[in-house]
Design a protein around this motif. Structure first.
Motif, PDB file in Angstrom:
ATOM      1  N   SER A  82      -6.766   5.121   3.440  1.00  0.00           N
ATOM      2  CA  SER A  82      -7.377   4.409   2.326  1.00  0.00           C
ATOM      3  C   SER A  82      -8.816   4.827   2.085  1.00  0.00           C
ATOM      4  O   SER A  82      -9.409   4.484   1.075  1.00  0.00           O
ATOM      5  CB  SER A  82      -7.334   2.896   2.596  1.00  0.00           C
ATOM      6  N   ARG A 133     -15.917   5.028  -2.400  1.00  0.00           N
ATOM      7  CA  ARG A 133     -15.136   6.205  -2.761  1.00  0.00           C
ATOM      8  C   ARG A 133     -15.798   7.483  -2.264  1.00  0.00           C
ATOM      9  O   ARG A 133     -17.027   7.566  -2.144  1.00  0.00           O
ATOM     10  CB  ARG A 133     -14.978   6.292  -4.291  1.00  0.00           C
ATOM     11  N   GLU A 164     -10.949   1.353 -10.716  1.00  0.00           N
ATOM     12  CA  GLU A 164     -11.909   1.649  -9.644  1.00  0.00           C
ATOM     13  C   GLU A 164     -11.246   2.343  -8.452  1.00  0.00           C
ATOM     14  O   GLU A 164     -11.941   2.879  -7.576  1.00  0.00           O
ATOM     15  CB  GLU A 164     -12.591   0.359  -9.173  1.00  0.00           C
ATOM     16  N   THR A 165      -9.909   2.377  -8.426  1.00  0.00           N
ATOM     17  CA  THR A 165      -9.197   3.009  -7.314  1.00  0.00           C
ATOM     18  C   THR A 165      -8.581   4.352  -7.693  1.00  0.00           C
ATOM     19  O   THR A 165      -8.006   5.021  -6.828  1.00  0.00           O
ATOM     20  CB  THR A 165      -8.059   2.090  -6.819  1.00  0.00           C
ATOM     21  N   VAL A 204      -9.164  10.433  -4.170  1.00  0.00           N
ATOM     22  CA  VAL A 204      -8.269   9.357  -3.756  1.00  0.00           C
ATOM     23  C   VAL A 204      -7.409   9.889  -2.632  1.00  0.00           C
ATOM     24  O   VAL A 204      -7.201  11.106  -2.517  1.00  0.00           O
ATOM     25  CB  VAL A 204      -7.416   8.864  -4.937  1.00  0.00           C
ATOM     26  N   ASP A 243       0.804  -1.205   0.000  1.00  0.00           N
ATOM     27  CA  ASP A 243       0.000   0.000   0.000  1.00  0.00           C
ATOM     28  C   ASP A 243       0.843   1.264   0.000  1.00  0.00           C
ATOM     29  O   ASP A 243       0.531   2.230  -0.649  1.00  0.00           O
ATOM     30  CB  ASP A 243      -0.931   0.033   1.221  1.00  0.00           C
ATOM     31  N   THR A 287     -15.703  -0.560  -5.099  1.00  0.00           N
ATOM     32  CA  THR A 287     -14.985   0.074  -3.997  1.00  0.00           C
ATOM     33  C   THR A 287     -15.835   1.212  -3.436  1.00  0.00           C
ATOM     34  O   THR A 287     -16.711   1.737  -4.121  1.00  0.00           O
ATOM     35  CB  THR A 287     -13.635   0.648  -4.462  1.00  0.00           C
ATOM     36  N   GLU A 347      -6.331  -1.049 -12.133  1.00  0.00           N
ATOM     37  CA  GLU A 347      -7.426  -0.975 -11.161  1.00  0.00           C
ATOM     38  C   GLU A 347      -8.108   0.386 -11.252  1.00  0.00           C
ATOM     39  O   GLU A 347      -7.973   1.238 -10.361  1.00  0.00           O
ATOM     40  CB  GLU A 347      -6.880  -1.210  -9.748  1.00  0.00           C
TER      41      GLU A 347
END
Length: 547
Positions: free
Chosen positions: A225, A262, A191-192, A218, A152, A260, A189
């Motif tokens: 996170s 967000r 979606e992140t 983000v 991470d 996810t 990814e």
């Protein structure tokens, strides 16, 4: 042969060739003689609002109702996405791709979406490779350090950060130990990733509940996170009657990828400007801006400010006038006449709240994250904050007159970076980002855009802003600032607003599809620790106790 070629020329051209030749010669003469003359546009039209709205989609649920768990799905073609990545990788361009969107059950076809952010995207990888202009070609996320457990973020952030927290021993909220933690972003990814969604990119004049754009946030550096710190900051700003963008949490699904949770935030566009009240012009500060006098030519400020509203009826001249006055006025003139140019009370509250929320990336930060609102009636500017994903991540013991810096507080006047604080060897700074004052890059390390630190006349400091610095250094405005600080401390911390915000936001987040219970619990606990420590420390500060 020559006669046949001549007859191919149209008759009218052959008849009037002398006149045409004279006109062409006149154009050439004008180009040569007047090429050095700068043409300044004259604005003659009256004040007007944004582009004409042709379609406003009502939807089923208020988009920025923070008490509701929202649902957003995005569908696009993979070949369009790969093209977007190619352009970003090769040219640094963040272009839009066409996608179909569904918001809380309402389908919105053909919206535009693009990557959003500067330093946030510096750690983005594609097939395991970083961009050339990221934190070093081919280096892992985190500026060249090895990723921490789970990949991470790098353990400990920037070298030199206190293992128990930021420099100074304060707790950190949302990011874990260290001074420069960041989320790992992978192109595989989507979606992140951080996104900007524009409803009228492919359908002219379309809005969704009055919004032209929304941002999918983000964590970036230090935001954990869940971006809980930004949501809490926006919550307490609104509670304190300060200008803030609206927000909400939503599930976010891209194509057939995993869902996810967000944070979505109102983007400061034309619709946001309408909420500021009165007639005015909104200008966005760019990450490359320096707030320095660059002459009379508006094009010289193209990398400093972008005009958001009233294009065609207003221009950048008021901003140019402000920059010049702030940079050239004497101290006596600054103290006596700042209120002629800027809403002093609003500026004091803006600066106080940035300190209270430990936001090192404010108007003076590396991202230059602020807007200027120019009121056409009062002829004064107001600073509008934006981008709070780096708040509540520094030193809880930062005082009202301490300067915020990456990883913690610096004493008034700047000073050197903490001993041993150096960026990783080979690290290349993101576009628009600069090193802290007193912090030198490793030998051979390129600065922003590949230049060495201090190139092109840019200051070496990690940000800095003349208006902020002169205001806070002035004894004349110290009482105004401290009064604002006391009032906002009570509204944000002493009244329990920040602590209650953590609890209420966490409760809503737990109902959003794709939410990670363990990460949210960790972020919330760290944030509560920081809020508790900050509340207790400031309660004994002389600025607070003297009121």
């Amino acid at each position: 042969m020559r006669r046949r070629l001549v007859h191919r020329i149209p008759v009218r051209v052959r008849h009037y060739w002398k006149l045409l030749a004279t006109c062409a010669a006149f154009v050439v003469v004008c180009a040569v003689v007047f090429s050095t003359v700068r043409v300044t546009p004259l604005v003659t039209s009256s004040a007007t609002t944004a582009d004409r709205v042709r379609q406003n989609i009502a939807g089923t649920t208020a988009l920025f109702d923070p008490a509701v768990a929202h649902r957003i799905t995005v569908t696009f073609r993979d070949e369009d996405y790969q093209r977007l990545l190619d352009e970003f990788w090769e040219e640094g361009e963040k272009s839009f791709l066409e996608a179909d969107l569904t918001v809380d059950g309402t389908r919105v076809p053909s919206v535009g979406i693009r990557l959003k952010g500067n330093s946030t995207l510096a750690g983005l990888t594609r097939n395991g490779e970083a961009r050339q202009r990221g934190f070093g070609p081919g280096r892992p996320p985190g500026g060249g350090q090895e990723p921490g457990p789970g990949g991470d973020a790098p353990v400990g952030g920037f070298p030199g950060g206190d293992p128990a927290g930021a420099p100074g021993g304060g707790a950190r909220g949302g990011a874990g130990p260290g001074g420069f933690a960041r989320a790992s972003l992978k192109a595989e990814e989507p979606e992140t990733l951080p996104w900007l969604i524009r409803f009228d990119e492919f359908v002219e004049g379309r809005r969704y509940q009055g919004h032209r754009e929304i941002a999918v946030r983000v964590a970036g550096m230090g935001g954990g996170s869940t971006v809980l710190n930004e949501a809490v900051s926006l919550n307490v700003l609104a509670a304190a009657d300060e200008t803030a963008q609206r927000y909400a949490y939503s599930s976010f699904t891209v194509n057939d990828r995993p869902t996810t949770a967000r944070l979505i935030v109102e983007h400061p566009d034309e619709g946001f400007a309408d909420t500021l009240g009165g007639d005015g012009v909104l200008y966005k500060s760019l990450a490359t801006g320096q707030f320095t006098d660059q002459g009379d030519d508006p094009t010289s400020y193209a990398d400093d400010f972008k005009q958001i509203t009233m294009k065609g009826s207003q221009d950048l001249q008021p901003v140019i006038n402000l920059i010049r006055w702030v940079n050239t006025s004497s101290d006596a003139d600054f103290d006596a006449h700042l209120d002629d140019h800027v809403d002093v009370q609003a500026l004091a509250r803006y600066l106080a709240v940035q300190n209270l929320l430990l936001n090192f990336d404010d108007m003076a930060g590396p991202g230059r994250n602020y807007y200027l609102w120019y009121d056409l009636d009062t002829k004064k500017f107001t600073v509008v904050g934006w981008d709070y994903n780096l708040t509540l991540t520094g030193d809880a013991k930062q005082g009202p007159h301490d300067a915020s810096r990456m990883g913690g507080r610096f004493p008034p006047g700047g000073g050197a970076a903490p001993e041993g604080m150096q960026p990783p060897e080979g690290m290349q700074l993101p576009e628009g980002m600069q090193l802290p004052e007193g912090m030198q890059p490793p030998q051979g390390m390129p600065g922003p855009g590949g230049d060495t630190a201090g190139a092109q006349g840019r200051p070496n400091g990690f940000g800095g802003h003349k208006l902020k610095e002169r205001f806070l250094a002035s004894a004349a405005f110290k009482p105004v600032y401290e009064s604002a600080y006391r009032d906002l401390y009570r509204r944000i911390y002493a009244d329990g607003t920040a602590m209650n915000a953590v609890d209420s936001i966490t409760t809503v987040l737990s109902t959003v599809a794709g939410y990670d219970q363990q990460k949210t619990a960790t972020d919330a606990e760290q944030l509560k620790t920081l809020v508790r420590q900050r509340t207790e420390h400031l309660a004994t500060d002389s600025v607070i106790t003297s009121g």
